[in-house]
Design an enzyme around this catalytic site. Structure first.
Site, short mmCIF file in Angstrom:
data_model
loop_
_atom_site.label_atom_id
_atom_site.label_comp_id
_atom_site.label_asym_id
_atom_site.label_seq_id
_atom_site.Cartn_x
_atom_site.Cartn_y
_atom_site.Cartn_z
N ASP A 63 -13.52 16.46 -13.61
CA ASP A 63 -14.62 16.63 -14.55
C ASP A 63 -15.77 17.24 -13.72
O ASP A 63 -15.73 17.14 -12.48
CB ASP A 63 -14.98 15.23 -15.08
CG ASP A 63 -16.31 15.18 -15.74
OD1 ASP A 63 -16.42 15.72 -16.84
OD2 ASP A 63 -17.26 14.60 -15.16
N ASP A 65 -19.70 17.40 -14.67
CA ASP A 65 -21.02 16.77 -14.67
C ASP A 65 -20.94 15.27 -14.35
O ASP A 65 -20.20 14.54 -15.01
CB ASP A 65 -21.69 17.00 -16.02
CG ASP A 65 -21.88 18.47 -16.28
OD1 ASP A 65 -22.74 19.07 -15.64
OD2 ASP A 65 -21.12 19.04 -17.10
N1 LIG Z 1 -24.56 17.79 -27.04
C1 LIG Z 1 -24.60 16.83 -26.09
N2 LIG Z 1 -24.11 17.12 -24.87
C2 LIG Z 1 -24.18 16.15 -23.94
C3 LIG Z 1 -24.71 14.89 -24.19
N3 LIG Z 1 -24.62 14.14 -23.07
C4 LIG Z 1 -24.07 14.93 -22.14
N4 LIG Z 1 -23.81 16.15 -22.65
C5 LIG Z 1 -23.24 17.34 -22.02
O1 LIG Z 1 -21.86 17.13 -21.85
C6 LIG Z 1 -21.44 17.85 -20.72
C7 LIG Z 1 -20.68 16.88 -19.83
O2 LIG Z 1 -19.81 17.63 -19.06
P1 LIG Z 1 -18.57 16.97 -18.24
O3 LIG Z 1 -18.40 17.91 -17.08
O4 LIG Z 1 -18.99 15.63 -17.81
O5 LIG Z 1 -17.41 16.98 -19.17
C8 LIG Z 1 -22.68 18.43 -20.03
O6 LIG Z 1 -22.80 19.78 -20.39
C9 LIG Z 1 -23.80 17.63 -20.66
O7 LIG Z 1 -25.00 18.38 -20.72
C10 LIG Z 1 -25.21 14.63 -25.50
O8 LIG Z 1 -25.70 13.53 -25.79
N5 LIG Z 1 -25.12 15.61 -26.41
MG LIG Z 2 -18.87 14.03 -16.59
#
Ligand SMILES: Nc1nc2c(ncn2[C@@H]2O[C@H](COP(=O)(O)O)[C@@H](O)[C@H]2O)c(=O)[nH]1
Ligand SMILES: [Mg+2]
Length: 539
Positions: A63, A65
């Site tokens: 993953d 983030d």
């Molecule tokens: N629309 C939303 N996006 C969100 C939220 N919390 C996190 N995020 C986004 O998800 C991905 C996570 O990426 P990963 O690599 O961990 O799969 C990242 O782009 C965040 O900005 C939310 O509440 N709403």
């Molecule tokens: Mg993540």
């Protein structure tokens, strides 16, 4: 941490895993380097819930983030907090004075549960018994806590829609803001938009946070200055190189879209120029076989799910139609150069799709051949393991400090256990004497003697109880002033720890800790202990 800690806990040696190189930067000791293979600091170890032989793993996925990219909560979560407040004020009619509020990024922790209707924040143990409860920032009395949550009928709920689990580091700002709004509404009922109850406030905060993630409020700022928001980790590239050299495929599955993924991965993997700058290119793709962006996890893990998968043309960000991942001719006057590019690239980049596409692209026959590393129990780990059968590793950055503190506080915890045993022993003695006083025919002098013994024991019990409570509170506070230890609530595993235990085969503080172990490592769990074994087997 002193040397004895290193050797006693997991037989670690005192070698650090970083050396200073000639440029003054830090050079990581990966397992395969000449300095590698040393024993590992407790805070960097990989812990095992379920045995996993890496020899059976043919693909390792990540993953992005909060897994490969560790955000700095003090800047990144503050950005989310400020962006959310602005949306509450300017889009949703909350009062301007919210713009003056400040964020304590250390206050909230993962594993908490928000009770949306009541405006409470809860920490539960593995039986879902509420151990710590706050209304906004005010602690609930024991009576209120038991009165509200002691009822066994609601013990097995604590789920959506009435509750929200804070199970990702992305949610710390929204939990804090919810607590602030609860306090604000209690003290200024006329100042929040009419008809706004606690649930409505939660919904507004959620919608505002969601928008911050979608409209560029956060991502534009990170893109401008990634160093301000993301920790540099020089071990990531060596880790990926080692895994690939060992014959494993590597892949990335992220919910972020391509433009942002490219910026973050460049920051993490690019070599720095002498002034610390980064040249933005696509070199980082050499460390992966497949990259899937905009994956919409956890839905991505449903094998039967039909989801279109598009190939991303990396330079332009253009999405190309595919036939389930296979490049297909584009209708119209699309340049044939663009169409053929995908076939020759060592790493292919996609948007969307589902796990079936990924398995096909990587020629994976059995899902047990895949190890996936993520930070989100629900989004990354639970479904991938439970529904699909992938092997999983959870990244828990909080763990590094937690295990180091556990070691520092080992004497205090021993003392706690002794006090607890003493309290139980004295209580048993009191019960025994009271029983005798009630049911045995005793002479008056015997009765008097026993009654005064009961009195003495009761006062001793009260002292021990108090000392125990005091020591327990001190210990709790050393971990976190309000919520205590992440993995425990009192003597029980916390709800969060229980989920880690159930769903993560492995867990560790940082993704790059994988670089400290052999890519063929056989991870084995420690022995399970039942309560009846503790007093019998030497630990
Ligand atoms: N629309 C939303 N996006 C969100 C939220 N919390 C996190 N995020 C986004 O998800 C991905 C996570 O990426 P990963 O690599 O961990 O799969 C990242 O782009 C965040 O900005 C939310 O509440 N709403
Ligand atoms: Mg993540």
């Amino acid at each position: 941490m002193d040397h004895s800690a290193r050797t006693m806990l997991g037989d670690k040696a005192s070698k650090s895993h970083l050396t200073v190189n000639t440029n003054g930067g830090e050079k990581p000791h990966v397992w395969s380097s000449s300095e590698g293979g040393c024993q590992i600091d407790i805070g960097k170890q990989i812990f095992c819930n379920r045995s996993l032989n890496m020899k059976n793993i043919i693909a390792v996925g990540f993953d992005m983030d909060y897994t490969l990219a560790q955000y700095k909560p003090e800047t990144f979560e503050s950005l989310a907090y400020e962006g959310t407040i602005r949306k509450l004020v300017y889009n949703l009619g909350y009062p301007q004075e919210l713009l003056e509020w400040t964020f304590d990024w250390k206050y909230m922790v993962r594993g908490l549960v928000l009770d949306k209707k009541r405006g409470n924040i809860l920490k539960m143990d593995r039986h879902k018994y509420v151990k710590v409860a706050y209304h906004g920032f005010k602690e609930l009395s024991k009576e209120d806590k038991v009165g509200t949550y002691g009822n066994t009928l609601i013990q097995d709920s604590f789920d959506e829609p009435d509750y929200a689990l804070i199970d990702t580091l992305f949610s710390l700002a929204e939990a804090y803001l919810f607590a602030q709004l609860v306090d604000f509404r209690d003290n200024n009922p006329g100042k929040v938009p009419q008809g706004t109850d606690y649930s409505r406030m939660y919904k507004d905060v959620r919608a505002a946070v969601d928008l911050c993630h979608r409209d560029g409020t956060l991502k534009q700022m990170v893109a401008k200055n990634p160093k301000r928001y993301i920790n540099e980790d020089t071990s990531i590239v060596p880790m990926l190189k080692m895994l690939r050299a060992s014959g494993r495929s590597t892949f990335l599955v992220t919910n972020s879209l391509w433009d942002y993924t490219n910026i973050v991965m460049n920051f993490l993997c690019a070599s720095r120029t002498s002034d610390g700058g980064i040249t933005c290119n696509f070199d980082w793709l050499q460390y992966f076989d497949v990259v899937i962006t905009g994956s919409a996890k956890p839905g991505f893990f449903h094998e039967g799910k039909h989801a279109n998968i598009f190939e991303v043309e990396t330079e332009s960000g253009m999405l190309l139609n595919t036939d389930n991942g296979t490049p297909m001719p584009q209708v119209g006057n699309t340049s044939p150069k663009v169409l053929l590019k995908g076939l020759n690239k060592s790493c292919r980049v996609f948007q969307g799709g589902s796990v079936g596409h990924l398995h096909k692209l990587l020629s994976i026959e059995s899902s047990s051949q895949v190890l996936y590393v993520g930070d989100h129990i629900y989004g990354d780990i639970l479904r991938s393991k439970k529904v699909l059968g992938w092997r999983t590793m959870l990244v828990v950055p909080e763990l590094e400090r937690e295990v180091e503190l556990l070691w520092e506080l080992r004497d205090m915890r021993k003392q706690l256990r002794l006090l607890r045993n003493e309290r139980d022993l004295v209580e048993d003695q009191i019960h025994h004497l009271k029983w005798a006083l009630k049911f045995e025919s005793l002479r008056n002098d015997e009765k008097q003697k026993m009654t005064s013994a009961v009195g003495e024991l009761e006062s001793h019990r009260d002292q021990v109880r108090l000392a125990h409570q005091q020591a327990q509170w001190e210990c709790h506070q050393k971990f976190h002033k309000i919520w205590g230890q992440l993995m425990k609530t009192g003597y029980q595993n916390s709800h969060f720890a229980h989920q880690v235990e159930r769903f993560a085969c492995l867990y560790t503080s940082q993704v790059s800790n994988l670089s400290l172990y052999s890519p063929d490592k056989y991870y084995r769990p420690s022995e399970d202990f039942m309560p009846h074994e503790f007093h019998i087997l030497p630990l």
